[in-house]
Structure formats: structure tokens, C-alpha cells
Motif scaffolding. Structure first.
Motif, mmCIF file in Angstrom:
data_model
loop_
_atom_site.group_PDB
_atom_site.id
_atom_site.type_symbol
_atom_site.label_atom_id
_atom_site.label_comp_id
_atom_site.label_asym_id
_atom_site.label_seq_id
_atom_site.Cartn_x
_atom_site.Cartn_y
_atom_site.Cartn_z
ATOM 1 N N GLY A 27 0.802 -1.210 0.000
ATOM 2 C CA GLY A 27 0.000 0.000 0.000
ATOM 3 C C GLY A 27 0.837 1.263 0.000
ATOM 4 N N ARG A 28 0.155 2.397 -0.091
ATOM 5 C CA ARG A 28 0.804 3.697 -0.154
ATOM 6 C C ARG A 28 1.693 3.940 1.057
ATOM 7 N N GLU A 29 1.224 3.577 2.248
ATOM 8 C CA GLU A 29 1.999 3.843 3.454
ATOM 9 C C GLU A 29 3.306 3.055 3.463
ATOM 10 N N ARG A 30 3.269 1.811 2.997
ATOM 11 C CA ARG A 30 4.500 1.002 2.943
ATOM 12 C C ARG A 30 5.470 1.587 1.918
ATOM 13 N N ARG A 75 1.102 13.795 -8.758
ATOM 14 C CA ARG A 75 0.678 14.759 -7.748
ATOM 15 C C ARG A 75 0.674 14.165 -6.343
ATOM 16 N N PRO A 76 0.133 12.945 -6.128
ATOM 17 C CA PRO A 76 0.211 12.365 -4.788
ATOM 18 C C PRO A 76 1.650 12.168 -4.308
ATOM 19 N N ALA A 131 6.533 16.341 -0.148
ATOM 20 C CA ALA A 131 6.612 17.735 0.300
ATOM 21 C C ALA A 131 6.439 17.867 1.800
ATOM 22 N N THR A 132 6.010 16.799 2.473
ATOM 23 C CA THR A 132 5.908 16.835 3.930
ATOM 24 C C THR A 132 7.268 16.613 4.595
ATOM 25 N N ARG A 133 8.284 16.255 3.791
ATOM 26 C CA ARG A 133 9.618 15.985 4.332
ATOM 27 C C ARG A 133 10.502 17.226 4.227
#
Length: 355
Positions: free
Chosen positions: A31-34, A139-140, A146-148
Motif C-alpha cells: 500500500g501507499r503507506e509502505r 501529484r500524490p 513535500a511533507t519531508r
């Protein structure tokens, strides 16, 4: 009823040949989180830091690079939670580590990411980031990275114009949003030892971003002192099978079957394909005729190397994998890197053979 009992007995009769797991049986669902959580320095560098980088006094640029990267790490971690203040008051750091093969650029890049911290930094190879965009969408991916505070790109590759444009756009959007960058790249094997570096190519390809990057040149010799291409012959297939029989963390696959299976798994999931694997054994290794197949194998080799997973290669061995045409073509740097890494992992695999 009697027939059913006979079948049941046959199913539970212990086999005289221990079974071994297979990579072709695995279809990891990541998944995205992994995918985002995996953007950390590879296990190969778990014990490494700026302190463990051994500078060569013959090349002062090595110590200068360490000192500058320590400063970058201090800048990125010294603002507390005030990234907004950092965006307004100072230029966003962007450093490019420029040097030949084996001078420790990846060690330093991983050390920078670790010094900034896993919550603030993202780390991956050029290919891993292009695969991330392929899995999540452009975009995702931008929004997530960008949160880093820092994004590290190892082995920035210039052999695919489309991917280079994609990465240049990604980096531009990240720097516009206040994210610091650090990148490395390697020279081609024929340029090793000649003092040729990749900075000019890198800066030219990223065009409008070039003015944002500070180039840190790192001189030196290849600390591994390995030939780029190994010539070790493949092992007999029966030796490979016997070596992994009953080994709990080993996998055994036919080389052709594995390359076909890789086409059904997104490259961003190749790391998960190796979860829990301590030894990969392949029988029937043979030359690759198709470039798409060869490039997928390169990605798998990178993930094996990141995780220090030894390999046993039956059949013709690694030296025949890529044709002369491939090794002279636009993707030659990828192929030479794969051969060097696969040769090192095959050496580790042979050390585990009895006798």
C-alpha cells in the motif's frame, strides 16, 4: 471413501526432498503507506554515519564534503518545527555529490538522511522515485514528499530522457515547496580513474534547477577495488538446488520463470518481494535478449544489494546476462552496476556453499 483415504495419505507423506520457497509464488500487495515508509536508507547502511566514513588524507575533498554535509544536516534540524521560518529566511539547500565509483557518495548520502531523521527525510534511488510516481501518481507523490524536510536521490540516472524530465519536474516542485535536496550519480565504467565526473551532465539535464544545486566534488579511488564486471562461471544447477534445500530463508527459482514473474509485479514492490529472504538461488541463468526484461532484473539486483541478500547462480552465471549491444547502449551504466553488484552478491553466496 477408500480412494479418498489413499489420496489423503499421499498428501501428508513426508517428502525426501525438503521444499524451498519460491519468489515466483509471491505477489506482494504494497500500500501507499509502505511505499512511503520504505523511503529510508537501505539496511546495507544501518551501521553507517558521518563518523564511520573513513576519509583518505590524500583527497582533501572527502573531508570537505563530510564537513559541508554536516552543516547541511545541522541547518535542516536546527530550526525545531519552524520549517516555514526556514523557507522564508534561507535558500533551500540542494547538494550534488559528484565523484567516481566507490568513493563513498552513497555512504555520505545515507548518513545525511539519517542525520536529518527518518521522519524528516526521504531516501531512495532515482529508479525508486520514478517507480513511486508510477505507483502513486505524480501529484500524490509530490504531496507526500513535500511533507519531508529533505529528499535524497541516489544514483541519479540520465539515460532515459522521459524519466529525467519527470524527475526534474518532481525536484523543481519539491524545492518550490521548501524541500531540501541531495543527489548522487556515478561515472560510466570506461571513465573510472580518469578524473571524469558527472556534474556537468547532471546540471545540464536538470536545466532550470541547475542553479539551485551546490556541487560537492569527491575525489578518490574505488575503496572496493573490484573489477566492474565479474567473470565467475555459474554453478551447476544441482549444486544450487542442494545448497538451499531445507534452508528456511532461502528461495529457489528457475531464472526464466523469475524474469517472467517480474513482469507481473510493479517494480516498486520488488523490495517487498524479498521480505524475509536471506538467500536467493537461481537455476538456468542465461543471456537476456529483451531489454525490458534486463531492466527489470537490474531493479531486482539493486533491491537485493540494498538488503545484502546473497545469491547462488546456476547455469551460465552473471557474466553472460547482458549482451555486448546492451553494454554499449544507452542503459550501459545500469547494466554495469548490476553486474558489479550481482558479482559481489554471488561471491557472498559461494561462501555459504559446503566445503
Amino acid at each position: 471413501m477408500g480412494a479418498r483415504l489413499v489420496v489423503g495419505c499421499a498428501a501428508v507423506t513426508p517428502s525426501t526432498t525438503p521444499t524451498t520457497a519460491s519468489l515466483t509464488d509471491r505477489r506482494p500487495d504494497v500500500g501507499r503507506e509502505r511505499l512511503l515508509a520504505d523511503r529510508v536508507p537501505p539496511p546495507h547502511f544501518d551501521a553507517e554515519s558521518f563518523d564511520t566514513y573513513r576519509t583518505d588524507p590524500r583527497y582533501p575533498s572527502q573531508q570537505a564534503a563530510v564537513d559541508r554535509l554536516r552543516q547541511v544536516a545541522a541547518t535542516l534540524t536546527g530550526q525545531g518545527g519552524g520549517r516555514g521560518w526556514f523557507r522564508k529566511k534561507a535558500p533551500v539547500p540542494a547538494v550534488y555529490l559528484d565523484g567516481g565509483f566507490g568513493v563513498g557518495k552513497t555512504h555520505l548520502l545515507a548518513s545525511l538522511a539519517k542525520a536529518v531523521g527518518p521522519e524528516r527525510s526521504a531516501y531512495g534511488t532515482f529508479v525508486e522515485y520514478t517507480n513511486l510516481v508510477g505507483a502513486l501518481g505524480f501529484r500524490p507523490t509530490v504531496d507526500a514528499l513535500a511533507t519531508r524536510t529533505l529528499v535524497c536521490i541516489d544514483e541519479f540516472e540520465l539515460d532515459d530522457p522521459g524519466d529525467t524530465v519527470l524527475m526534474a519536474r518532481l525536484l523543481r516542485e519539491l524545492t518550490d515547496r521548501g524541500v531540501a535536496l541531495a543527489a548522487t550519480s556515478n561515472t560510466l565504467p570506461e571513465s573510472l580513474g580518469e578524473g571524469r565526473f558527472a556534474a556537468d551532465d547532471f546540471l545540464r539535464e536538470i536545466q532550470d534547477l541547475s542553479g539551485r544545486f551546490e556541487v560537492l566534488r569527491i575525489d578518490g579511488q574505488d575503496y572496493r577495488q573490484r573489477d566492474t564486471v565479474t567473470d565467475a562461471a555459474g554453478l551447476p544447477d544441482d549444486v544450487v538446488r542442494a545448497a538451499v534445500a531445507g534452508t528456511p530463508d532461502a528461495t529457489l527459482d528457475d531464472f526464466g520463470a523469475l524474469t517472467r514473474h517480474l513482469a507481473t509485479v510493479h517494480p516498486s514492490r520488488y523490495g517487498a518481494l524479498l521480505d524475509g529472504v536471506g538467500l536467493v538461488a537461481l537455476t538456468g541463468v542465461a543471456p537476456l535478449a529483451d531489454q525490458d526484461v534486463a531492466l527489470r532484473l537490474v531493479v531486482l539486483v539493486d533491491r537485493l544489494y540494498d538488503r545484502d541478500v546473497p545469491v547462488l547462480l546456476g547455469g551460465a552465471g552473471e557474466s553472460v546476462l547482458f549482451s555486448e549491444q546492451m553494454l554499449a547502449g544507452g542503459y550501459r551504466k545500469k547494466y554495469y552496476r548490476a553486474l558489479s553488484r550481482l558479482g559481489a552478491l554471488a561471491d557472498q553466496g559461494r561462501e555459504r556453499l559446503p566445503g
